[in-house]
Design a protein around this motif. Structure first.
Motif, mmCIF file in Angstrom:
data_model
loop_
_atom_site.group_PDB
_atom_site.id
_atom_site.type_symbol
_atom_site.label_atom_id
_atom_site.label_comp_id
_atom_site.label_asym_id
_atom_site.label_seq_id
_atom_site.Cartn_x
_atom_site.Cartn_y
_atom_site.Cartn_z
ATOM 1 N N PHE A 1 0.812 -1.219 0.000
ATOM 2 C CA PHE A 1 0.000 0.000 0.000
ATOM 3 C C PHE A 1 0.846 1.270 0.000
ATOM 4 C CE2 PHE A 1 -3.144 -3.136 1.499
ATOM 5 C CZ PHE A 1 -4.118 -2.909 0.526
ATOM 6 N N ASP A 2 2.150 1.138 0.257
ATOM 7 C CA ASP A 2 3.039 2.314 0.223
ATOM 8 C C ASP A 2 3.731 2.485 -1.128
ATOM 9 O OD1 ASP A 2 2.473 2.850 2.865
ATOM 10 O OD2 ASP A 2 4.116 1.589 3.605
ATOM 11 N N LEU A 3 3.702 1.437 -1.949
ATOM 12 C CA LEU A 3 4.432 1.493 -3.226
ATOM 13 C C LEU A 3 3.843 2.558 -4.148
ATOM 14 C CD1 LEU A 3 5.013 -2.252 -4.230
ATOM 15 C CD2 LEU A 3 6.785 -0.511 -3.954
ATOM 16 N N THR A 4 4.731 3.245 -4.876
ATOM 17 C CA THR A 4 4.282 4.276 -5.819
ATOM 18 C C THR A 4 4.709 3.897 -7.235
ATOM 19 O OG1 THR A 4 6.356 5.482 -5.648
ATOM 20 C CG2 THR A 4 4.611 6.084 -4.076
ATOM 21 N N LYS A 5 4.149 4.614 -8.191
ATOM 22 C CA LYS A 5 4.524 4.425 -9.601
ATOM 23 C C LYS A 5 6.037 4.661 -9.766
ATOM 24 C CE LYS A 5 3.215 6.427 -14.083
ATOM 25 N NZ LYS A 5 4.159 7.498 -14.394
ATOM 26 N N GLU A 6 6.547 5.673 -9.042
ATOM 27 C CA GLU A 6 7.976 5.998 -9.139
ATOM 28 C C GLU A 6 8.829 4.833 -8.631
ATOM 29 O OE1 GLU A 6 5.637 8.206 -7.958
ATOM 30 O OE2 GLU A 6 5.712 9.313 -9.860
ATOM 31 N N ASP A 7 8.382 4.159 -7.568
ATOM 32 C CA ASP A 7 9.123 2.989 -7.060
ATOM 33 C C ASP A 7 9.224 1.918 -8.146
ATOM 34 O OD1 ASP A 7 9.466 4.000 -4.458
ATOM 35 O OD2 ASP A 7 7.470 3.319 -3.870
ATOM 36 N N TRP A 8 8.096 1.660 -8.797
ATOM 37 C CA TRP A 8 8.094 0.639 -9.860
ATOM 38 C C TRP A 8 9.005 1.048 -11.009
ATOM 39 C CZ3 TRP A 8 5.581 -4.151 -10.514
ATOM 40 C CH2 TRP A 8 4.832 -4.567 -9.411
ATOM 41 N N GLU A 9 8.918 2.343 -11.386
ATOM 42 C CA GLU A 9 9.733 2.809 -12.521
ATOM 43 C C GLU A 9 11.220 2.711 -12.194
ATOM 44 O OE1 GLU A 9 6.482 5.806 -14.576
ATOM 45 O OE2 GLU A 9 8.029 6.642 -13.263
ATOM 46 N N LYS A 10 11.576 3.041 -10.967
ATOM 47 C CA LYS A 10 12.992 3.032 -10.554
ATOM 48 C C LYS A 10 13.550 1.604 -10.630
ATOM 49 C CE LYS A 10 16.794 3.998 -8.325
ATOM 50 N NZ LYS A 10 17.885 4.595 -8.972
ATOM 51 N N VAL A 11 12.831 0.662 -10.039
ATOM 52 C CA VAL A 11 13.350 -0.700 -9.979
ATOM 53 C C VAL A 11 13.378 -1.347 -11.372
ATOM 54 C CG1 VAL A 11 11.273 -2.078 -9.444
ATOM 55 C CG2 VAL A 11 13.412 -2.677 -8.392
ATOM 56 N N PHE A 12 12.374 -1.061 -12.176
ATOM 57 C CA PHE A 12 12.376 -1.616 -13.534
ATOM 58 C C PHE A 12 13.441 -0.959 -14.410
ATOM 59 C CE2 PHE A 12 9.085 -4.756 -14.632
ATOM 60 C CZ PHE A 12 8.590 -4.979 -13.362
ATOM 61 N N SER A 13 13.687 0.337 -14.191
ATOM 62 C CA SER A 13 14.650 1.035 -15.060
ATOM 63 C C SER A 13 16.058 0.482 -14.876
ATOM 64 C CB SER A 13 14.627 2.537 -14.801
ATOM 65 O OG SER A 13 15.264 2.834 -13.582
ATOM 66 N N VAL A 14 16.380 0.007 -13.675
ATOM 67 C CA VAL A 14 17.724 -0.566 -13.458
ATOM 68 C C VAL A 14 17.697 -2.077 -13.701
ATOM 69 C CG1 VAL A 14 19.601 -0.914 -11.796
ATOM 70 C CG2 VAL A 14 18.287 1.228 -11.770
#
Ligand SMILES: NC(=O)c1ccc[n+]([C@@H]2O[C@H](COP(=O)([O-])OP(=O)(O)OC[C@H]3O[C@@H](n4cnc5c(N)ncnc54)[C@H](OP(=O)(O)O)[C@@H]3O)[C@@H](O)[C@H]2O)c1
Length: 244
Positions: free
Chosen positions: A99-112
């Motif tokens: 419930f704390d995860l954000t779109k930015e968290d997903w983008e960051k982890v996928f981008s690397v």
């Protein structure tokens, strides 16, 4: 020596598993490119290799940045002439509850973890296809295996499941001359480690793995693994995934 004069790029090799892979590859005669997004530190992997009589350069590059990646491969070819082995090791993991995860968290982890791996693999493959040989080893995780993801690492687990899928697609694309395989490590003693005591009870080993254990399997995939071994995921987890 198993890698005499082979040129190997190991992404994210200033610490943890990447450092262990770089030191082992250098010991086996490889010319090693040490990489991280951060600047080189004192007592760096490169300096340790050189102190031991090996050959290495350090290239600061963010693997999620296409220009950085292109420049890293160009500098490698200018320095060492080619790229024989790519160990796509760099990865990030920031544990967060669903419930704390954000779109930015997903983008960051996928981008690397996934897009960075794609960018490096594409540059490496351009060189390897020309030479009709090469080996690419991708670091996934047991978290990327079916049933092993969970709350606290959903974005990370999905990225590592993507690594496994990408490995298989790329192995098909680059066969038969270039081998592409993945390693799925379990709980390993690095800065990234955030495994709980409960997690460790799920390993038959009952302990964190040493980065050197992962490095040995990476070396096998980079050297002795027969050409028929491609598109595979080697799980190195002390039995963790068997108990899921
Ligand atoms: N430790 C475990 O239990 C475990 C289990 C399964 C899988 N893995 C996977 O194993 C791999 C290695 O993990 P580790 O545990 O050794 O982690 P670590 O100790 O945190 O090291 C990660 C390395 O990647 C580099 N890095 C991070 N982002 C980067 C970027 N954008 N560009 C270039 N380099 C970058 C880091 O350097 P800077 O941040 O300074 O740039 C560092 O050198 C990762 O793919 C990880 O997901 C780890």
């Amino acid at each position: 020596m198993k890698l005499k004069d082979k040129v190997a790029i190991i992404t994210g090799s200033t610490k943890g598993m990447g450092k262990a892979i770089a030191l082992l590859f250098a010991k086996e005669g490889a010319k090693v490119v040490v990489n991280s997004r951060s600047a080189e530190e004192e007592n760096s992997t490169r300096k340790l290799i050189e102190k031991d009589g090996g050959s290495a350069i350090f290239i600061q590059a963010d693997i999620s940045n296409p220009k950085d990646v292109k420049d890293m491969f160009q500098e490698t070819v200018e320095t060492f002439g080619t790229v024989d082995i790519l160990a796509n090791n760099a990865g990030v993991h920031k544990p967060k509850e669903f419930f704390d995860l954000t779109k930015e968290d997903w983008e960051k982890v996928f981008s690397v973890n996934l897009i960075g791996m794609f960018l490096c693999s594409q540059q490496a493959a351009k060189i390897m296809v020309d030479h009709k040989c090469g080996r690419i080893i991708n670091t996934a995780s047991v978290r990327g295996l079916p049933h092993c993801g969970r709350d606290g690492n959903m974005d990370y687990s999905a990225s590592k499941a993507g690594v496994i899928s990408f490995t298989k697609s790329l192995a098909k694309k680059l066969a038969p001359n270039i081998q592409v395989n993945a390693i799925a490590p379990g709980p390993t003693d690095t800065d990234m480690n955030n495994w709980t005591k409960e997690d460790l009870k799920l390993t038959y080993a009952g302990r964190l793995l040493e980065p050197e254990e992962i490095a040995k399997v990476t070396l096998f995939l980079a050297s002795e693994a027969p050409p028929s071994l491609t598109g595979e995921v080697i799980v190195v987890d002390g039995g963790y995934s068997l108990k899921q």
